[in-house]
Design a protein around this motif. Structure first.
Motif, short mmCIF file in Angstrom:
data_model
loop_
_atom_site.label_atom_id
_atom_site.label_comp_id
_atom_site.label_asym_id
_atom_site.label_seq_id
_atom_site.Cartn_x
_atom_site.Cartn_y
_atom_site.Cartn_z
N VAL A 61 0.43 -1.15 -0.29
CA VAL A 61 -0.27 -0.22 -0.11
C VAL A 61 1.35 1.38 -0.12
O VAL A 61 1.29 1.60 0.62
CB VAL A 61 -0.97 -0.07 0.98
N THR A 62 0.90 2.28 -1.33
CA THR A 62 1.84 2.92 -1.45
C THR A 62 1.24 4.59 -0.58
O THR A 62 1.71 5.77 -0.61
CB THR A 62 2.14 3.19 -3.03
N ASP A 63 0.16 4.53 -0.66
CA ASP A 63 -0.65 6.17 -0.21
C ASP A 63 -2.10 5.49 -0.25
O ASP A 63 -2.57 4.70 -0.54
CB ASP A 63 -0.44 7.16 -1.20
N PHE A 64 -2.65 6.04 1.05
CA PHE A 64 -4.24 6.45 1.18
C PHE A 64 -4.40 7.65 2.09
O PHE A 64 -3.95 8.59 2.23
CB PHE A 64 -4.59 5.75 2.31
N ASP A 65 -5.86 7.66 1.60
CA ASP A 65 -6.55 9.15 2.15
C ASP A 65 -7.68 8.65 2.50
O ASP A 65 -9.04 8.09 1.73
CB ASP A 65 -6.46 9.91 1.17
N PHE A 66 -8.15 9.74 3.72
CA PHE A 66 -9.88 9.33 4.03
C PHE A 66 -10.44 10.76 3.22
O PHE A 66 -9.68 11.78 3.38
CB PHE A 66 -10.10 10.11 5.22
N SER A 67 -12.00 10.80 2.73
CA SER A 67 -12.58 11.80 2.28
C SER A 67 -12.83 12.61 3.21
O SER A 67 -13.20 12.65 4.63
CB SER A 67 -14.04 11.40 1.86
N PRO A 68 -12.56 13.98 2.85
CA PRO A 68 -12.65 15.48 3.94
C PRO A 68 -14.60 15.53 4.30
O PRO A 68 -14.65 16.20 4.94
CB PRO A 68 -11.83 16.48 3.16
N PHE A 69 -15.42 14.34 3.38
CA PHE A 69 -16.73 15.19 3.41
C PHE A 69 -17.88 13.64 3.83
O PHE A 69 -18.59 13.50 4.35
CB PHE A 69 -17.06 14.95 1.63
N ASP A 70 -16.87 12.37 3.79
CA ASP A 70 -17.06 11.22 4.47
C ASP A 70 -16.16 10.23 4.88
O ASP A 70 -15.10 10.17 4.54
CB ASP A 70 -17.86 10.40 3.32
N GLN A 71 -16.56 11.14 6.13
CA GLN A 71 -14.80 9.97 7.22
C GLN A 71 -15.30 8.40 7.36
O GLN A 71 -14.17 8.68 8.13
CB GLN A 71 -14.98 11.00 8.64
N LEU A 72 -15.99 7.59 6.73
CA LEU A 72 -16.03 6.52 6.98
C LEU A 72 -15.81 5.76 5.22
O LEU A 72 -14.98 4.57 4.94
CB LEU A 72 -17.56 5.91 7.05
N LEU A 73 -15.31 7.28 4.06
CA LEU A 73 -14.83 6.72 3.11
C LEU A 73 -13.38 6.52 3.67
O LEU A 73 -12.47 7.37 2.70
CB LEU A 73 -15.52 7.39 1.59
N LEU A 74 -12.75 5.82 2.48
CA LEU A 74 -10.46 5.39 2.81
C LEU A 74 -10.57 4.81 0.74
O LEU A 74 -11.10 4.08 0.87
CB LEU A 74 -10.53 4.56 3.49
N ALA A 75 -9.06 5.79 0.91
CA ALA A 75 -8.75 5.18 -0.90
C ALA A 75 -7.36 5.17 -0.51
O ALA A 75 -7.08 5.57 0.02
CB ALA A 75 -8.86 6.59 -1.43
#
Length: 129
Positions: A61-75
């Motif tokens: 896993v090289t990078d990841f981010d949480f959505s600032p609009f939906d705190q349960l959404l992780l990319a």
């Protein structure tokens, strides 16, 4: 105010974030390739926080981010050349076994990911090309 102990972070090189938090969860690179450790931000009744593995990818896993609009959404992005979007549960529920959306970058390993800070539903990813 509370410490989270016993975390064995990965020794594998990550190009982007190593720890990221939303209002509900803390995510970090775990010891195993392709796995993130997920810990609830708040612990109930002062109990010990438990690290739950999220098996994301077949490679690092090289990078990841949480959505600032939906705190349960992780990319998540990976050296396996895919970007995956995960819907994490509310605290106390089981982690998902598969991503809600999988995209192939087609340009090589994913180097970075970032949700747009002001445009809901917009995710940028970057590869070597």
């Amino acid at each position: 105010q509370a410490w989270i102990g016993g975390i064995r972070a990965g020794s594998i090189t990550s190009y982007g974030n190593n720890v990221k938090a939303s209002c509900c969860w803390i995510a970090f690179n775990a010891e195993a390739s392709g796995v993130l450790g997920i810990v609830p931000l708040e612990c109930e009744d002062g109990s010990k926080r438990t690290v739950t593995p999220l098996c994301c990818h077949s490679d690092v896993v090289t990078d990841f981010d949480f959505s600032p609009f939906d705190q349960l959404l992780l990319a998540t992005g990976s050296a396996d050349e895919t970007v995956k979007v995960w819907r994490l549960p509310q605290s106390g529920q089981d982690m998902p076994s598969s991503a809600g959306l999988t995209l192939g970058s087609g340009g090589g390993p994913v180097d970075m990911l970032q949700f747009h800070p002001t445009a809901d539903g917009t995710l940028a990813s970057g590869t070597g090309r």
